[in-house]
Scaffold this motif. Sequence first.
Motif, mmCIF file in Angstrom:
data_model
loop_
_atom_site.group_PDB
_atom_site.id
_atom_site.type_symbol
_atom_site.label_atom_id
_atom_site.label_comp_id
_atom_site.label_asym_id
_atom_site.label_seq_id
_atom_site.Cartn_x
_atom_site.Cartn_y
_atom_site.Cartn_z
ATOM 1 N N ARG A 291 -3.181 12.605 -3.350
ATOM 2 C CA ARG A 291 -4.058 12.469 -4.519
ATOM 3 C C ARG A 291 -4.661 11.075 -4.674
ATOM 4 O O ARG A 291 -5.674 10.910 -5.338
ATOM 5 N N ARG A 292 -4.019 10.054 -4.095
ATOM 6 C CA ARG A 292 -4.550 8.692 -4.186
ATOM 7 C C ARG A 292 -3.769 7.761 -3.281
ATOM 8 O O ARG A 292 -2.616 8.008 -2.984
ATOM 9 N N ILE A 293 -4.450 6.681 -2.882
ATOM 10 C CA ILE A 293 -3.812 5.611 -2.127
ATOM 11 C C ILE A 293 -4.054 4.332 -2.925
ATOM 12 O O ILE A 293 -5.176 4.072 -3.355
ATOM 13 N N THR A 294 -2.998 3.537 -3.106
ATOM 14 C CA THR A 294 -3.128 2.339 -3.932
ATOM 15 C C THR A 294 -2.632 1.105 -3.188
ATOM 16 O O THR A 294 -1.563 1.112 -2.582
ATOM 17 N N TRP A 295 -3.441 0.057 -3.270
ATOM 18 C CA TRP A 295 -3.143 -1.283 -2.771
ATOM 19 C C TRP A 295 -2.774 -2.098 -3.998
ATOM 20 O O TRP A 295 -3.568 -2.185 -4.935
ATOM 21 N N ARG A 296 -1.569 -2.673 -4.033
ATOM 22 C CA ARG A 296 -1.094 -3.400 -5.215
ATOM 23 C C ARG A 296 -0.666 -4.809 -4.854
ATOM 24 O O ARG A 296 -0.094 -5.028 -3.792
ATOM 25 N N VAL B 164 0.859 -1.178 0.000
ATOM 26 C CA VAL B 164 0.000 0.000 0.000
ATOM 27 C C VAL B 164 0.900 1.233 0.000
ATOM 28 O O VAL B 164 1.833 1.324 0.798
ATOM 29 N N SER B 165 0.618 2.140 -0.912
ATOM 30 C CA SER B 165 1.370 3.392 -0.963
ATOM 31 C C SER B 165 0.396 4.506 -1.310
ATOM 32 O O SER B 165 -0.676 4.253 -1.862
ATOM 33 N N GLY B 166 0.774 5.723 -0.987
ATOM 34 C CA GLY B 166 -0.160 6.791 -1.275
ATOM 35 C C GLY B 166 0.433 8.171 -1.233
ATOM 36 O O GLY B 166 1.548 8.381 -0.754
ATOM 37 N N THR C 131 -7.377 1.372 -6.023
ATOM 38 C CA THR C 131 -7.018 2.757 -5.742
ATOM 39 C C THR C 131 -8.192 3.502 -5.122
ATOM 40 O O THR C 131 -9.323 3.375 -5.570
ATOM 41 N N SER C 132 -7.880 4.274 -4.088
ATOM 42 C CA SER C 132 -8.833 5.163 -3.458
ATOM 43 C C SER C 132 -8.473 6.577 -3.914
ATOM 44 O O SER C 132 -7.357 7.035 -3.675
#
Length: 188
Positions: free
Chosen positions: A126-131, A121-123, A143-144
Amino acid sequence: MATNARIKPIETATSRGWDDWLTFLAGIGAEDLCHRAIAARVHKELEATGIDSPGWWAQSVTVAYEQYVGRRLPGQRPDGTFEVSVSRSTRLGMAALMDAWTGFAATDPHIAGLLAAPPRVSGTERRITWRVKTPDGTAIAITSEPKPNGTASLVATHAGLPSPESAAEARQIWTDTVTRFLESAAAR
């Protein structure tokens, strides 16, 4: 005229009709250029106009052209694989949405079966993404993204799919998964 759904937004944003784009693309020899070379030439053309986000619109024009001439199918990436995305608006804020997704993903049996390694998870603001990578080598990104009213949307993207059929199947799976997630998030 192409029936591609990308055409009308391109015409509106660039103030240039699709026939004019086709003339430009023929003039640069796009039929003999790779995706990257076409996009670079379109980008240069758009930069001169002062359009907002010339890189984004250059990609849009290039993909629409590749679909128009039959070089690429809808959802197909330049490397020949396919990608699908499912997006839904929520009432949650960006961080709360990702927290809810992370909790859901940790307990959902379908998601557990997709993990080749622990998700990252990184963010940013502007957005947070679970990959995560899957055992079959495809990649999933959840992505949130914030919305203007303090809520956020969830975007589930599955990339690296080998065929249009696998993309259609993945779209249905992600539609069902996002629906299940949103129902569980609403129940909290």
